[in-house]
Scaffold this active site. Structure first.
Site, short mmCIF file in Angstrom:
data_model
loop_
_atom_site.label_atom_id
_atom_site.label_comp_id
_atom_site.label_asym_id
_atom_site.label_seq_id
_atom_site.Cartn_x
_atom_site.Cartn_y
_atom_site.Cartn_z
N TYR A 103 0.84 -1.20 0.00
CA TYR A 103 0.00 0.00 0.00
C TYR A 103 0.86 1.25 0.00
O TYR A 103 1.95 1.27 0.60
CB TYR A 103 -0.87 0.05 1.26
CG TYR A 103 -2.04 -0.90 1.24
CD1 TYR A 103 -3.25 -0.52 0.68
CD2 TYR A 103 -1.94 -2.16 1.80
CE1 TYR A 103 -4.34 -1.38 0.67
CE2 TYR A 103 -3.01 -3.03 1.79
CZ TYR A 103 -4.22 -2.64 1.23
OH TYR A 103 -5.28 -3.49 1.22
N TYR A 142 -0.67 -10.02 0.38
CA TYR A 142 0.33 -9.57 1.37
C TYR A 142 0.05 -10.27 2.69
O TYR A 142 -1.08 -10.68 2.94
CB TYR A 142 0.31 -8.04 1.52
CG TYR A 142 -1.00 -7.45 2.01
CD1 TYR A 142 -1.29 -7.38 3.37
CD2 TYR A 142 -1.94 -6.94 1.12
CE1 TYR A 142 -2.49 -6.82 3.82
CE2 TYR A 142 -3.13 -6.39 1.55
CZ TYR A 142 -3.40 -6.34 2.92
OH TYR A 142 -4.58 -5.80 3.35
N ARG A 151 -2.99 -12.52 3.20
CA ARG A 151 -4.29 -12.06 2.75
C ARG A 151 -4.42 -12.32 1.25
O ARG A 151 -3.51 -12.01 0.48
CB ARG A 151 -4.45 -10.56 3.00
CG ARG A 151 -4.36 -10.23 4.48
CD ARG A 151 -5.56 -9.46 4.96
NE ARG A 151 -6.81 -10.02 4.51
CZ ARG A 151 -7.85 -9.31 4.08
NH1 ARG A 151 -7.77 -8.00 4.03
NH2 ARG A 151 -8.96 -9.89 3.71
N HIS A 156 -10.43 -2.84 -1.27
CA HIS A 156 -11.30 -2.24 -0.27
C HIS A 156 -12.31 -1.32 -0.97
O HIS A 156 -11.90 -0.52 -1.83
CB HIS A 156 -10.49 -1.42 0.74
CG HIS A 156 -9.55 -2.26 1.56
ND1 HIS A 156 -9.89 -2.72 2.82
CD2 HIS A 156 -8.30 -2.71 1.32
CE1 HIS A 156 -8.87 -3.42 3.31
NE2 HIS A 156 -7.89 -3.43 2.42
#
Ligand SMILES: [Fe+3]
Lengths: 233, 197
Positions: A103, A142, A151, A156
Site C-alpha cells: 500500500y 500480502y 491475505r 477495499h
C-alpha cells in the site's frame, strides 16, 4: 498418463479475525426502529455531484505520468438497495495494494516495492442504473502484520446509499484465489453464502479483445431508507 | 445479479468488512471536517477523543457526520467530497489524529417539522479493528426540553443518554467523546451505538 492426484484435503478453517478486542462495544447495539421516526436524520444521506470525482479518479492506471506495473483489470457492477432498486449518483471509493502487495501508506511495512506510478485510490459515481466501473491493476497478496496468514488479493470498497443507514465499507475478492480458504478476515463473515457475496465473478467475454481482465461484482446495501419506508417495506 | 432469498423477498445484503489500517491515504479529504461554510458567523466546533476499552486513544478511526442545516433541511448538496468551502452539504469526514482526537467545524442543526425530536448530528465511526462501522448521534446540551421527547433519547436511562450529549467547552465549542467500549474500571461509559431497522 499418471493417475489423477487425489484431491487435496480441505484446509482447516482459519481462526476468524475478531478485530481488536478492546475496540468492540460490549453492549448490544441499540435497535432503533425508523418506522417510529420516519423523519430520522439517518434515513437521508449526503449528496455527491459530478464535480465530487475527478476525470481520472476511476482509472487508477492513469493517475501518474508513467504506467503502473501489474495486470490490467476492470471491476464493474451495480449497486442496489434490498428492494432491488438501483442506487443512482452515489459515491463509490476504492483503495488497494499495488501489484506487489504494497500500500501507498506510510505505515505499511511489508517489504514489497512501492510503484511510483500507482497510488491505489479510486472514486466514481454510480450511473442511472446504479453501475460503477474502475480500471486498475490486480492487487498483490500480502501477509497480515503479525505474519500469521497471507491475505488474498482484495480491493477495499466504500459505498454510500440514499440513506446514511446504508453506508457500507467492505472488501472484494477474486474468484479462484488459493488464499481464500485461509483468510482470517474473510472468515470473519461466518455464513458461507455471505462470504460468497464478497467474491467477484470473472467475465471472459468482457475481457476481449485483449482488454483488461474483467470482473463483475454487484453489491446490495442494507439498512432502511426514507423511500423504503414510504413504500411500506 | 445478486441472488434473492428463497421467498423472493428482499435481496441479501453484501456483508461489511473491516476498514483495515490502510485507509488514511484514501478516504480523508481536504477540509473534510469543515461542514460550515467558510467564515460563517454561527459556526461551532465539535471535537473530542475516540477511546478504546483500555482508555487508550484510537489514532486510526474515521468519523463521518451527516446532519440537517440550521433550517432543518436534510436535502444536502453536491460537493460533499470536493469541498468548495461555500456550500453547506451537511456531510463531514475526519480521521482521528495520532492522539485519537477529531474536530469538525459546523452549523448547529435544527429539527424542522419534527416537534418531538431534538436536533443532532448523525455519526458513523469506522476504525481498524472494528468488523463493522458503528452509528451514534451527537445531541446538543441546550435542547433539554426536546431531549425529553426525542424518539431516541427518551427511551434511554439517564447514564446512557448522557453518552450522546455534547458538553459545552467554551464559546462556540462542544466536546463529544466516543467510547468504543466500556472501560473495565468503569471510568468511561460506553457510547450508545445504534442498529437502524
Ligand atoms: Fe487490505
Amino acid at each position: 498418463m499418471t493417475a489423477p492426484a487425489s484431491p487435496a484435503p480441505p484446509p482447516p478453517a482459519p481462526a476468524p479475525y475478531r478485530g481488536a478486542v478492546e475496540r468492540h462495544p460490549r453492549r448490544p447495539l441499540l435497535p432503533f426502529d425508523t418506522g417510529t421516526d420516519p423523519d430520522a436524520v439517518e434515513l437521508t444521506g449526503p449528496v455527491f455531484g459530478p464535480a465530487d470525482v475527478g476525470e481520472w479518479d476511476a482509472d487508477l492506471t492513469r493517475q501518474h505520468p508513467g504506467e503502473p506495473l501489474g495486470e490490467r483489470i476492470t471491476v464493474t457492477g451495480r449497486i442496489l438497495d434490498r428492494a432491488g432498486r438501483p442506487v443512482r449518483g452515489q459515491l463509490v471509493e476504492i483503495w488497494q495494494a499495488n501489484a506487489a502487495g504494497r500500500y501507498t501508506h506510510r505505515q505499511d511495512r511489508h517489504p514489497a516495492p512501492l510503484d511510483p506510478n500507482f497510488t491505489g485510490v479510486g472514486r466514481c459515481r454510480t450511473d442511472d442504473r446504479g453501475r460503477y466501473a474502475f480500471t486498475t491493476v490486480k492487487p498483490g497478496a500480502y501477509p497480515l502484520p503479525d505474519e500469521s496468514s497471507w491475505r488474498p488479493a482484495h480491493i477495499h470498497f466504500s459505498f454510500f446509499g440514499t440513506a446514511f443507514t446504508q453506508r457500507l465499507v467492505t472488501q472484494m475478492y477474486f474468484p479462484g484465489d488459493p488464499l481464500l480458504p485461509y483468510d482470517q478476515i474473510l472468515a470473519a463473515v461466518r455464513d458461507p453464502a455471505d462470504r460468497h457475496r464478497l467474491i467477484a465473478a470473472f467475465d471472459h467475454a468482457l475481457s476481449l479483445p485483449a482488454g483488461p481482465l474483467a470482473y463483475r461484482w454487484d453489491v446490495v446495501l442494507d439498512g432502511p431508507s426514507a423511500t423504503w419506508t414510504e413504500e411500506g417495506r | 445479479m445478486p441472488d434473492t432469498d428463497d421467498r423472493g423477498g428482499p435481496l441479501a445484503a453484501t456483508p461489511a468488512q473491516t476498514i483495515g489500517p490502510f485507509f488514511g491515504h484514501a478516504l480523508p479529504v481536504p477540509d473534510g471536517g469543515r461542514i460550515a461554510p467558510e467564515g460563517h458567523p454561527d459556526a461551532v466546533t465539535v471535537h473530542g477523543l475516540v477511546r478504546d476499552g483500555a482508555g487508550a486513544p484510537v489514532p486510526d478511526a474515521l468519523l463521518e457526520f451527516w446532519q440537517a442545516g440550521p433550517d432543518g433541511g436534510l436535502a444536502g448538496a453536491p460537493g460533499s467530497l470536493r469541498r468548495d468551502g461555500a456550500v453547506f452539504t451537511g456531510f463531514g469526514r475526519v480521521p482521528t489524529d495520532a492522539g485519537g482526537h477529531y474536530a469538525v467545524r459546523t452549523l448547529r442543526p435544527a429539527a424542522a417539522g419534527r416537534s418531538n425530536a431534538a436536533p443532532h448530528l448523525a455519526v458513523c465511526v469506522h476504525a481498524r479493528g472494528l468488523l463493522h462501522h458503528l452509528f451514534t448521534r451527537v445531541y446538543f446540551p441546550e435542547h433539554t426540553a426536546a431531549h425529553a421527547t426525542d424518539p431516541l433519547l427518551a427511551q434511554l436511562p439517564e447514564e446512557r443518554a448522557r453518552t450522546l450529549l455534547a458538553h459545552p467547552d467554551g464559546p462556540g465549542r462542544y466536546r463529544f467523546d466516543v467510547q468504543l467500549q466500556q472501560s473495565a474500571d468503569g471510568a468511561f461509559e460506553e457510547t450508545v451505538f445504534l442498529a437502524f431497522r
